[in-house]
Design an enzyme around this catalytic site. Sequence first.
Site, PDB file in Angstrom:
ATOM      1  N   HIS A   7      49.939  25.956  22.314  1.00 23.68           N
ATOM      2  CA  HIS A   7      48.631  26.615  22.303  1.00 23.68           C
ATOM      3  C   HIS A   7      48.195  27.086  20.914  1.00 23.68           C
ATOM      4  CE1 HIS A   7      47.723  26.525  26.581  1.00 23.68           C
ATOM      5  NE2 HIS A   7      49.025  26.648  26.764  1.00 23.68           N
TER       6      HIS A   7
ATOM      7  N   ASP B 299      32.307  18.692  25.082  1.00 19.98           N
ATOM      8  CA  ASP B 299      33.602  18.878  25.736  1.00 19.98           C
ATOM      9  C   ASP B 299      34.636  18.031  25.003  1.00 19.98           C
ATOM     10  OD1 ASP B 299      35.255  19.721  28.121  1.00 19.98           O
ATOM     11  OD2 ASP B 299      35.382  17.540  28.333  1.00 19.98           O
TER      12      ASP B 299
ATOM     13  N   ASP C 212      44.656  26.197  19.539  1.00 14.57           N
ATOM     14  CA  ASP C 212      43.709  27.194  19.041  1.00 14.57           C
ATOM     15  C   ASP C 212      43.201  26.818  17.653  1.00 14.57           C
ATOM     16  OD1 ASP C 212      44.087  28.599  21.383  1.00 14.57           O
ATOM     17  OD2 ASP C 212      45.266  30.221  20.469  1.00 14.57           O
TER      18      ASP C 212
ATOM     19  N   ASP D 192      37.617  24.444  26.295  1.00 12.43           N
ATOM     20  CA  ASP D 192      37.369  23.435  25.259  1.00 12.43           C
ATOM     21  C   ASP D 192      35.935  22.936  25.309  1.00 12.43           C
ATOM     22  OD1 ASP D 192      37.501  22.027  27.630  1.00 12.43           O
ATOM     23  OD2 ASP D 192      38.670  20.372  26.812  1.00 12.43           O
TER      24      ASP D 192
ATOM     25  N   ASN E 180      47.340  20.747  23.725  1.00 13.11           N
ATOM     26  CA  ASN E 180      48.087  21.972  24.054  1.00 13.11           C
ATOM     27  C   ASN E 180      49.474  21.645  24.595  1.00 13.11           C
ATOM     28  OD1 ASN E 180      46.366  24.059  23.289  1.00 13.11           O
ATOM     29  ND2 ASN E 180      45.255  24.029  25.221  1.00 13.11           N
TER      30      ASN E 180
END
Length: 167
Positions: A97, A84, A101, A127, A92
């Site tokens: 975003h 994680d 990404d 994530d 973000n």
Amino acid sequence: NMSSVELSRQPSYYDIRIVKIEGGLSCTWRDVSERREVDKKLKNQTVEDDLTGLFTKETAIEYLETLLLTQSEEDKNIVVALCDLDDFEAINDKYGHDIGDSVLRVVAERVRSVMRKDDFSARVGGDEMLLIIPKVHTIDDALKVADKVHEMVTQPIRISSDITVRP
């Protein structure tokens, strides 16, 4: 004409229903060939996550079930680990975003780079990545793999000349 001959060789699939009606039968059918092809394409698309290229959660579960059923007793030691990314939402929020990404794609590639041939990695959340590592002999071996993944994933990622993030 050659194209009609080629078309006739492709299989057709039909949904056929027969219903008994007052001493007789009613038969209906419809061509479901196109629907079958669409379903097949959708099933193939769900094997890999579009963003990272890692496998999907569903594919990971199927793989783990297969491992548990097919591994010999001495190979039953399987590590399942969740990776994680801490504070990923902050990336973000701060950069947007698109940058987030990009970070996920780089992290996924780094995870793949340290996995062995029989190891398996999947994106199971925004994530979160699931690692399935079969044929682990000792807990120390499992920890070595986890340390290697952690070391690779936490390296800074240079997005542009003025943006470097640390997952």
